[in-house]
Enzyme design. Structure first.
Site, PDB file in Angstrom:
ATOM      1  CE1 TYR A 108      -3.348   2.898   0.712  1.00  0.00           C
ATOM      2  CE2 TYR A 108      -1.955   3.387   2.605  1.00  0.00           C
ATOM      3  CZ  TYR A 108      -2.974   3.733   1.738  1.00  0.00           C
ATOM      4  OH  TYR A 108      -3.614   4.940   1.899  1.00  0.00           O
TER       5      TYR A 108
ATOM      6  CD  GLU B 100      -2.766   6.073  -4.821  1.00  0.00           C
ATOM      7  OE1 GLU B 100      -2.945   7.040  -4.050  1.00  0.00           O
ATOM      8  OE2 GLU B 100      -3.316   4.973  -4.678  1.00  0.00           O
TER       9      GLU B 100
END
Length: 218
Positions: A148, A155
């Protein structure tokens, strides 16, 4: 009546997790198959080949917030809210900016998203069937966290690469410049990810301790 309602909720949540599992499996399989078939050339059009299914899966993931709020799924609402919203907002940005859709980092992001979801949904399916696995539990709450963090870093890289393609408003405009909004998103993304990781670590400790106590009772 209560029994019927319970059965409906059980079938619904099982069907939802199964659909998400199948959808993300298809996306990952499609991405890998295209890479082995076309090599690096496949990176340029990965978005076009899987964007519809990815968009559908991400849009439906908003339902998970209602699952938690309604008690159908046992999880913390805040980290799930941050995770779902950051993925959907980033996906909307990629859809709107055609210039970055063919960049390799977008393909990498889709790959990481699917790996994360394929680590989570099988565990959710086993929990729905009341047959939890310690292996899937450990993977869900241990391996998921570093992946993650890597996904959030990717991102941020996508947002950074999108900056040159965002047209700023005119100098005389009273509106805030669009690139400035994206720059603000970077520290917000980092803060949201930090909160999510902290919450996930607490959730991991809770679930592992609960499983160990359950095994000791047996």
């Amino acid at each position: 009546m209560r029994r019927r309602m319970f059965s409906f909720r059980l079938i619904y949540i099982y069907s939802y997790n199964l659909f998400q599992f199948c959808g993300h499996t298809w996306i990952l399989a499609n991405t890998i198959a295209r890479f082995f078939t076309f090599g690096r050339d496949a990176l340029a059009d990965t978005f076009y080949s899987v964007s519809f299914v990815m968009s559908l899966c991400q849009l439906l993931s908003i339902l998970e917030l209602f699952h938690i709020a309604d008690g159908i799924e046992k999880a913390r609402l805040l980290p799930r809210f941050i995770h779902v919203m950051e993925k959907n907002l980033l996906l909307i940005m990629v859809i709107m900016l055609e210039e970055i859709q063919s960049k390799p980092v977008v393909c990498l992001q889709f790959f990481l998203w699917n790996i994360l979801d394929l680590l989570r949904y099988p565990h959710e399916l086993l929990c729905v069937m009341d047959t939890p696995s310690i292996t899937m539990l450990w993977i869900r709450y241990t391996l998921w966290i570093p992946l993650y963090i890597l996904s959030v870093a990717t991102e941020g890289l996508i947002i950074h690469q999108a900056l040159p393609y965002i047209e700023p408003t005119t100098p005389n405009s009273t509106h805030i410049h669009h690139p400035f909004i994206l720059m603000v998103c970077l520290p917000v993304l980092a803060l949201g990810a930090s909160v999510t990781v902290w919450q996930l670590l607490r959730e991991r400790q809770y679930h592992l301790e609960r499983y160990n106590k359950k095994m000791k009772r047996k």
